[in-house]
Design a protein around this motif. Sequence first.
Motif, PDB file in Angstrom:
ATOM      1  N   ALA A 228       7.040  19.619   2.800  1.00 14.11           N
ATOM      2  CA  ALA A 228       7.404  20.961   2.332  1.00 14.11           C
ATOM      3  C   ALA A 228       7.329  21.063   0.820  1.00 14.11           C
ATOM      4  N   ALA A 229       7.669  19.966   0.130  1.00 17.45           N
ATOM      5  CA  ALA A 229       7.643  19.969  -1.330  1.00 17.45           C
ATOM      6  C   ALA A 229       6.260  19.685  -1.884  1.00 17.45           C
ATOM      7  N   SER A 230       5.511  18.801  -1.235  1.00 17.37           N
ATOM      8  CA  SER A 230       4.204  18.405  -1.756  1.00 17.37           C
ATOM      9  C   SER A 230       3.307  17.903  -0.628  1.00 17.37           C
ATOM     10  N   PRO A 231       2.542  18.807   0.001  1.00 21.64           N
ATOM     11  CA  PRO A 231       1.622  18.365   1.053  1.00 21.64           C
ATOM     12  C   PRO A 231       0.632  17.310   0.562  1.00 21.64           C
ATOM     13  N   LEU A 232       0.225  17.390  -0.707  1.00 20.96           N
ATOM     14  CA  LEU A 232      -0.720  16.402  -1.224  1.00 20.96           C
ATOM     15  C   LEU A 232      -0.085  15.014  -1.322  1.00 20.96           C
ATOM     16  N   LEU A 233       1.191  14.962  -1.660  1.00 24.37           N
ATOM     17  CA  LEU A 233       1.863  13.668  -1.718  1.00 24.37           C
ATOM     18  C   LEU A 233       1.939  13.056  -0.331  1.00 24.37           C
ATOM     19  N   ARG A 234       2.217  13.869   0.667  1.00 23.37           N
ATOM     20  CA  ARG A 234       2.232  13.346   2.035  1.00 23.37           C
ATOM     21  C   ARG A 234       0.822  12.919   2.441  1.00 23.37           C
ATOM     22  N   ASP A 235      -0.196  13.620   1.994  1.00 23.41           N
ATOM     23  CA  ASP A 235      -1.575  13.193   2.270  1.00 23.41           C
ATOM     24  C   ASP A 235      -1.847  11.831   1.641  1.00 23.41           C
ATOM     25  N   GLU A 236      -1.324  11.604   0.447  1.00 20.11           N
ATOM     26  CA  GLU A 236      -1.468  10.289  -0.172  1.00 20.11           C
ATOM     27  C   GLU A 236      -0.779   9.213   0.663  1.00 20.11           C
ATOM     28  N   MET A 237       0.387   9.548   1.182  1.00 21.98           N
ATOM     29  CA  MET A 237       1.099   8.589   2.023  1.00 21.98           C
ATOM     30  C   MET A 237       0.282   8.216   3.248  1.00 21.98           C
ATOM     31  N   ALA A 238      -0.456   9.179   3.791  1.00 27.67           N
ATOM     32  CA  ALA A 238      -1.299   8.893   4.955  1.00 27.67           C
ATOM     33  C   ALA A 238      -2.372   7.864   4.624  1.00 27.67           C
ATOM     34  N   GLU A 239      -2.741   7.760   3.352  1.00 25.48           N
ATOM     35  CA  GLU A 239      -3.775   6.807   2.943  1.00 25.48           C
ATOM     36  C   GLU A 239      -3.228   5.411   2.674  1.00 25.48           C
ATOM     37  N   LEU A 240      -2.022   5.327   2.115  1.00 29.77           N
ATOM     38  CA  LEU A 240      -1.549   4.043   1.589  1.00 29.77           C
ATOM     39  C   LEU A 240      -0.278   3.518   2.254  1.00 29.77           C
ATOM     40  N   LEU A 241       0.614   4.419   2.643  1.00 24.58           N
ATOM     41  CA  LEU A 241       1.850   3.997   3.292  1.00 24.58           C
ATOM     42  C   LEU A 241       1.546   3.433   4.682  1.00 24.58           C
ATOM     43  N   GLN A 242       2.251   2.359   5.064  1.00 18.07           N
ATOM     44  CA  GLN A 242       1.999   1.755   6.370  1.00 18.07           C
ATOM     45  C   GLN A 242       3.196   1.871   7.315  1.00 18.07           C
ATOM     46  N   GLY A 243       4.385   1.543   6.847  1.00 12.53           N
ATOM     47  CA  GLY A 243       5.506   1.602   7.772  1.00 12.53           C
ATOM     48  C   GLY A 243       6.836   1.371   7.090  1.00 12.53           C
ATOM     49  N   PHE A 244       7.893   1.357   7.921  1.00 10.10           N
ATOM     50  CA  PHE A 244       9.263   1.280   7.441  1.00 10.10           C
ATOM     51  C   PHE A 244       9.991   0.141   8.154  1.00 10.10           C
ATOM     52  N   VAL A 245      10.790  -0.585   7.392  1.00 11.26           N
ATOM     53  CA  VAL A 245      11.635  -1.639   7.961  1.00 11.26           C
ATOM     54  C   VAL A 245      13.089  -1.227   7.782  1.00 11.26           C
ATOM     55  N   PRO A 246      13.871  -1.117   8.863  1.00  7.01           N
ATOM     56  CA  PRO A 246      15.276  -0.716   8.744  1.00  7.01           C
ATOM     57  C   PRO A 246      16.137  -1.838   8.181  1.00  7.01           C
ATOM     58  N   VAL A 247      17.045  -1.488   7.263  1.00  2.00           N
ATOM     59  CA  VAL A 247      17.918  -2.511   6.666  1.00  2.00           C
ATOM     60  C   VAL A 247      19.379  -2.064   6.691  1.00  2.00           C
ATOM     61  N   GLY A 248      19.784  -1.426   7.791  1.00  2.00           N
ATOM     62  CA  GLY A 248      21.188  -1.099   7.964  1.00  2.00           C
ATOM     63  C   GLY A 248      21.482   0.386   7.850  1.00  2.00           C
ATOM     64  N   TYR A 249      22.729   0.718   8.164  1.00  2.00           N
ATOM     65  CA  TYR A 249      23.185   2.110   8.116  1.00  2.00           C
ATOM     66  C   TYR A 249      24.472   2.197   7.317  1.00  2.00           C
ATOM     67  N   ASP A 250      24.539   3.193   6.428  1.00  2.00           N
ATOM     68  CA  ASP A 250      25.751   3.458   5.657  1.00  2.00           C
ATOM     69  C   ASP A 250      25.758   4.939   5.332  1.00  2.00           C
ATOM     70  N   ALA A 251      26.820   5.617   5.709  1.00  2.00           N
ATOM     71  CA  ALA A 251      26.895   7.062   5.487  1.00  2.00           C
ATOM     72  C   ALA A 251      27.139   7.410   4.022  1.00  2.00           C
ATOM     73  N   GLN A 252      27.526   6.419   3.201  1.00  2.00           N
ATOM     74  CA  GLN A 252      27.829   6.692   1.795  1.00  2.00           C
ATOM     75  C   GLN A 252      26.756   6.139   0.857  1.00  2.00           C
ATOM     76  N   ARG A 253      26.469   4.872   1.004  1.00  2.00           N
ATOM     77  CA  ARG A 253      25.571   4.188   0.072  1.00  2.00           C
ATOM     78  C   ARG A 253      24.197   4.024   0.705  1.00  2.00           C
ATOM     79  N   HIS A 254      23.148   4.248  -0.100  1.00  2.00           N
ATOM     80  CA  HIS A 254      21.795   4.080   0.415  1.00  2.00           C
ATOM     81  C   HIS A 254      21.051   3.036  -0.405  1.00  2.00           C
TER      82      HIS A 254
END
Length: 392
Positions: A228-254
């Motif tokens: 919504a903020a930058s379709p071109l940035l998401r298009d860049e992600m489609a080229e270079l980003l591969q995936g996500f690794v989860p490292v826990g859950y915290d409702a306060q700290r990220h």
Amino acid sequence: MKRSLVLPRGDASAAADLAVAHARAVLDRICATEPQRLPPGLRAPWVRMVGLLRGAHTRRPEEVERIVRQPSIATRALLQPHPTHAAEIVALVGLDLAAARLLDGSLDVPCDVDGVASSRLNLRIEPKGPTALGFSDGLLHLRPRGRVERALPLDDIAALGAIDDAYLRGDRPFRPVAGRWFLALHDDNPLAGVEAHPHKSGSHLDLGGQPPQRWIAALEDALELVDAASPLLRDEMAELLQGFVPVGYDAQRHVSASYREAVGLVYLSLHPQRLTMAEAIVHEFQHSKMNALLARDPLLENHPDESYPSPVRPDPRPLLGVLLAVHAFVAVAAVHRRLIEERHRDASEPRFEEIVAKNRDGLSTLRRHARPTPLGRRLIEDLESAHAEASA
């Protein structure tokens, strides 16, 4: 139009070129590794694998580049493989080349490996007991000690949700995210325990007690906000980003992290606010762009031991760390600016002003102390331009 090294201008071709450059840097490192540095039993298989990779790259370059830039292969290759990594690379390359029918004959791994996992194939295989692996087009060869060799069609294994028999176990641990990326339920990154941040202790896979589907929904929601903020940035992600690794859950700290050798892989915790998740994705994606760029050329001539205040860290950082931080947060600021302009329900002016102030401080540090290479000078000029545009 001059392509920016910070934010996409016109199209996503800059990120696409970085993906290719990173893949070729990995391929070059594999091919340049001297077999004499490896144990005698691994030398011939390594030479064989290099020849197969070169031949396959000549025939189908894009396919081979997608294979070698997988984090499981790239990280081990860029770490200058020691014997364990070298055997794993042979097995990982063999699995993907066999699945793609790009093996000219066969490739054998002469020593036992604990298993192989391919995010590209969404497949993990773990032999039961000491077992040597071999590969030929479309086939996995299992050679367990003291038992009869077995050949399994890779298509049959990949079609199963899970496999568990006398010879091996396997599953599909890479869940699709928005049809382009994956959520990893398995991570074999040898760097995951390495940590430079004083308030963290590594990036070990941890779902934080949340089901995978909640992670996927949160990631897809955050990616929609980026779009919504930058379709071109998401298009860049489609080229270079591969995936996500989860490292826990915290409702306060990220928390989030990325590794220079694992371009396109984002480690992050789950947070209930999608703006926080979107920020983290953009931030770490920008690190992937920088890391791919650094695989090609240096950016600064400053000595790594020089330390300066960081706009986002409590500890003094090498100037490259300051550059990485500003490169990430200038893009985050641009996303915030666009959300504010669109009066989006997730827009946050206080957070935007906080980020702009930190970027101003970081750029001031770079102006005073950076000794950039020609490429680094262009990058800093792009940062100045993007910062001025976001904060105007």
